[in-house]
Scaffold this motif. Structure first.
Motif, mmCIF file in Angstrom:
data_model
loop_
_atom_site.group_PDB
_atom_site.id
_atom_site.type_symbol
_atom_site.label_atom_id
_atom_site.label_comp_id
_atom_site.label_asym_id
_atom_site.label_seq_id
_atom_site.Cartn_x
_atom_site.Cartn_y
_atom_site.Cartn_z
ATOM 1 N N GLY A 125 0.797 -1.215 0.000
ATOM 2 C CA GLY A 125 0.000 0.000 0.000
ATOM 3 C C GLY A 125 0.827 1.261 0.000
ATOM 4 O O GLY A 125 0.392 2.289 0.514
ATOM 5 N N ARG A 126 2.030 1.191 -0.542
ATOM 6 C CA ARG A 126 2.890 2.381 -0.548
ATOM 7 C C ARG A 126 2.381 3.407 -1.548
ATOM 8 O O ARG A 126 1.672 3.089 -2.495
ATOM 9 N N THR A 127 2.766 4.639 -1.307
ATOM 10 C CA THR A 127 2.348 5.734 -2.174
ATOM 11 C C THR A 127 3.560 6.506 -2.668
ATOM 12 O O THR A 127 4.653 6.404 -2.104
ATOM 13 N N ARG A 128 3.340 7.269 -3.696
ATOM 14 C CA ARG A 128 4.397 8.124 -4.237
ATOM 15 C C ARG A 128 3.843 9.534 -4.332
ATOM 16 O O ARG A 128 2.708 9.734 -4.780
ATOM 17 N N GLN A 129 4.646 10.509 -3.909
ATOM 18 C CA GLN A 129 4.197 11.895 -3.918
ATOM 19 C C GLN A 129 5.002 12.725 -4.908
ATOM 20 O O GLN A 129 6.195 12.496 -5.117
ATOM 21 N N PHE A 130 4.298 13.702 -5.485
ATOM 22 C CA PHE A 130 4.923 14.623 -6.421
ATOM 23 C C PHE A 130 4.543 16.043 -6.021
ATOM 24 O O PHE A 130 3.376 16.353 -5.829
ATOM 25 N N SER A 131 5.558 16.885 -5.884
ATOM 26 C CA SER A 131 5.273 18.266 -5.530
ATOM 27 C C SER A 131 4.512 18.956 -6.654
ATOM 28 O O SER A 131 4.667 18.634 -7.825
ATOM 29 N N VAL A 132 3.630 19.891 -6.285
ATOM 30 C CA VAL A 132 2.813 20.604 -7.260
ATOM 31 C C VAL A 132 3.690 21.279 -8.307
ATOM 32 O O VAL A 132 3.397 21.243 -9.504
ATOM 33 N N ARG A 133 4.798 21.862 -7.871
ATOM 34 C CA ARG A 133 5.633 22.605 -8.826
ATOM 35 C C ARG A 133 6.350 21.685 -9.809
ATOM 36 O O ARG A 133 6.784 22.124 -10.870
ATOM 37 N N ASP A 134 6.472 20.389 -9.467
ATOM 38 C CA ASP A 134 7.152 19.447 -10.359
ATOM 39 C C ASP A 134 6.229 18.814 -11.388
ATOM 40 O O ASP A 134 6.694 18.162 -12.325
ATOM 41 N N VAL A 135 4.926 18.977 -11.216
ATOM 42 C CA VAL A 135 3.978 18.333 -12.125
ATOM 43 C C VAL A 135 3.810 19.188 -13.377
ATOM 44 O O VAL A 135 3.305 20.313 -13.321
ATOM 45 N N LEU A 136 4.253 18.658 -14.502
ATOM 46 C CA LEU A 136 4.124 19.366 -15.773
ATOM 47 C C LEU A 136 2.748 19.137 -16.390
ATOM 48 O O LEU A 136 2.118 20.070 -16.876
ATOM 49 N N THR A 137 2.288 17.901 -16.370
ATOM 50 C CA THR A 137 0.941 17.575 -16.856
ATOM 51 C C THR A 137 0.357 16.464 -16.006
ATOM 52 O O THR A 137 1.080 15.674 -15.405
ATOM 53 N N LEU A 138 -0.961 16.432 -15.963
ATOM 54 C CA LEU A 138 -1.689 15.351 -15.304
ATOM 55 C C LEU A 138 -2.867 15.022 -16.209
ATOM 56 O O LEU A 138 -3.701 15.883 -16.489
ATOM 57 N N THR A 139 -2.938 13.781 -16.654
ATOM 58 C CA THR A 139 -4.004 13.389 -17.569
ATOM 59 C C THR A 139 -4.593 12.053 -17.139
ATOM 60 O O THR A 139 -3.884 11.176 -16.649
ATOM 61 N N PRO A 140 -5.904 11.885 -17.308
ATOM 62 C CA PRO A 140 -6.522 10.589 -17.012
ATOM 63 C C PRO A 140 -5.973 9.539 -17.964
ATOM 64 O O PRO A 140 -5.659 9.833 -19.119
ATOM 65 N N CYS A 141 -5.850 8.312 -17.495
ATOM 66 C CA CYS A 141 -5.314 7.222 -18.318
ATOM 67 C C CYS A 141 -6.477 6.450 -18.932
ATOM 68 O O CYS A 141 -7.202 5.749 -18.233
ATOM 69 N N GLN A 142 -6.604 6.592 -20.245
ATOM 70 C CA GLN A 142 -7.620 5.834 -20.969
ATOM 71 C C GLN A 142 -6.973 4.779 -21.854
ATOM 72 O O GLN A 142 -7.572 3.781 -22.169
ATOM 73 N N ASP A 143 -5.734 5.055 -22.272
ATOM 74 C CA ASP A 143 -5.006 4.115 -23.104
ATOM 75 C C ASP A 143 -3.893 3.492 -22.272
ATOM 76 O O ASP A 143 -3.757 3.747 -21.082
ATOM 77 N N GLY A 144 -3.064 2.724 -22.899
ATOM 78 C CA GLY A 144 -1.934 2.123 -22.215
ATOM 79 C C GLY A 144 -0.896 3.162 -21.877
ATOM 80 O O GLY A 144 -0.931 4.280 -22.382
ATOM 81 N N PRO A 145 0.071 2.852 -21.019
ATOM 82 C CA PRO A 145 1.103 3.792 -20.615
ATOM 83 C C PRO A 145 2.023 4.139 -21.765
ATOM 84 O O PRO A 145 2.179 3.371 -22.707
ATOM 85 N N GLY A 146 2.609 5.331 -21.663
ATOM 86 C CA GLY A 146 3.601 5.743 -22.653
ATOM 87 C C GLY A 146 4.869 4.937 -22.499
ATOM 88 O O GLY A 146 5.067 4.218 -21.527
ATOM 89 N N PRO A 147 5.775 5.051 -23.469
ATOM 90 C CA PRO A 147 6.993 4.228 -23.463
ATOM 91 C C PRO A 147 7.901 4.488 -22.287
ATOM 92 O O PRO A 147 8.658 3.604 -21.902
ATOM 93 N N ASN A 148 7.822 5.683 -21.675
ATOM 94 C CA ASN A 148 8.720 5.994 -20.554
ATOM 95 C C ASN A 148 7.990 6.015 -19.219
ATOM 96 O O ASN A 148 8.501 6.522 -18.219
#
Length: 336
Positions: free
Chosen positions: A307-330
């Motif tokens: 149940g671990r989580t990962r956090q990202f600071s607001v200033r580090d987030v360039l984009t946030l998009t819902p996932c409807q397709d498979g993940p990108g290559p990276n």
């Protein structure tokens, strides 16, 4: 040129909710000639009135243009709206507000325009709207260090707009990360915060735009208050409501600290609980968004059994998009 609009007279007519008000009730303390002058001034400005020789006068609709007297009358704010300037046509309301940042005495200045020739959106996009159809507003602020932290002013603008839109329509207004307000997935407003000597919150809110006014490519992705309610919006009253909400949240930020905004911002999020892809300077990451906090950042649930989580600071987030397709290559998959 028109003179000052008699706002108490306008309010008396508006409060009658379409009923005729006898002239004797409207003209208390005024001569008949003075009352006629005031009524003529309301009509010259653009307010729609109906007169009847025996029944009196009835209010039939708002002025198509913004009325500074109506916006300012008994506004009752603490910081935002100390001064209000309404322009007919400008390059950008944000640019005008930024010029005013040369003096801290201008904090709370609100600039409104009927039309922008080069309105800006996030990532260099343009904000285009027919003249006198939208609320085009910029607010100049000089926030404290804590209130100037990444994302807080954008969140303030988004929450204030979402609350006003929800109150106006009775619908659920949501914030699409980081600066769009949407109803049922259709964009109704955008916020652009720019920093310089001060901070400028720029807001574009679709008010009286019709479906035909939108470019064809936006017919399925954009909306307006008029489309949602089926009624012409009094943009001056809309401006009053929005200025008051911005002032309320900004004042709470000063008195209670930036965390006071968190619950409203979190609860309005369109993405909370969804599987999303977050792009940061270090790459793309996927996970279920389980929390949003302006200080702690975004929290994604990881896929392992702990149940671990990962956090990202607001200033580090360039984009946030819902996932409807498979993940990108990276992308690093961290789904629960």
């Amino acid at each position: 040129m028109t003179g000052a609009v008699n706002i108490p007279l306008l309010q008396r007519l508006r409060n009658a909710q379409g009923a005729f008000v006898p002239v004797a009730e409207l003209g208390a303390g005024k001569t008949l000639d003075a009352l006629r002058t005031d009524l003529a001034e309301l009509e010259r400005f653009g307010f729609v009135l109906e007169s009847h020789p025996y029944r009196g006068v009835a209010y039939r609709g708002p002025a198509a243009r913004l009325c500074p007297d109506q916006i300012e009358h008994e506004l009752g704010t603490r910081r935002v709206g100390r001064r209000i300037a309404v322009w007919n046509r400008v390059v950008s309301t944000n640019d005008l507000a930024a010029h005013a940042a040369a003096s801290t005495a201008n904090e709370g200045l609100v600039i409104l325009a009927e039309e922008q020739t080069a309105g800006r959106g996030r990532r260099g996009r343009q904000w285009v709207a027919p003249a006198s159809s939208s609320l085009l507003m910029s607010v100049l602020l000089f926030p404290s260090e804590h209130l100037a932290e990444a994302g807080w002013l954008t969140a303030l603008g988004a929450v204030a707009v979402a609350e006003v839109v929800a109150a106006w329509t009775g619908l659920d207004a949501r914030i699409k990360w980081p600066n769009d307000v949407r109803i049922a997935g259709q964009k109704i407003a955008g916020i652009l915060v720019e920093r310089g000597d001060g901070a400028v919150i720029g807001i574009g809110l679709n008010a009286n735009i019709t479906r035909a006014d939108f470019p064809t490519e936006l017919h399925d992705t954009a909306t307006s208050l008029r489309i949602l309610t089926g009624e012409t919006v009094d943009r001056s009253e809309l401006a009053r409501a929005l200025i008051r909400r911005i002032d309320d949240w900004y004042d709470r930020g000063w008195s209670l600290g930036p965390d006071a905004l968190n619950p409203a911002w979190r609860d309005r999020s369109e993405h909370l609980g969804q599987l999303v892809q977050v792009t940061t300077p270090s790459g793309s990451h996927m996970g279920r968004l389980i929390d949003l906090d302006l200080r702690r950042g975004l929290t994604l649930a990881e896929s392992d059994q702990n149940g671990r989580t990962r956090q990202f600071s607001v200033r580090d987030v360039l984009t946030l998009t819902p996932c409807q397709d498979g993940p990108g290559p990276n992308s690093q998959i961290v789904t629960p």
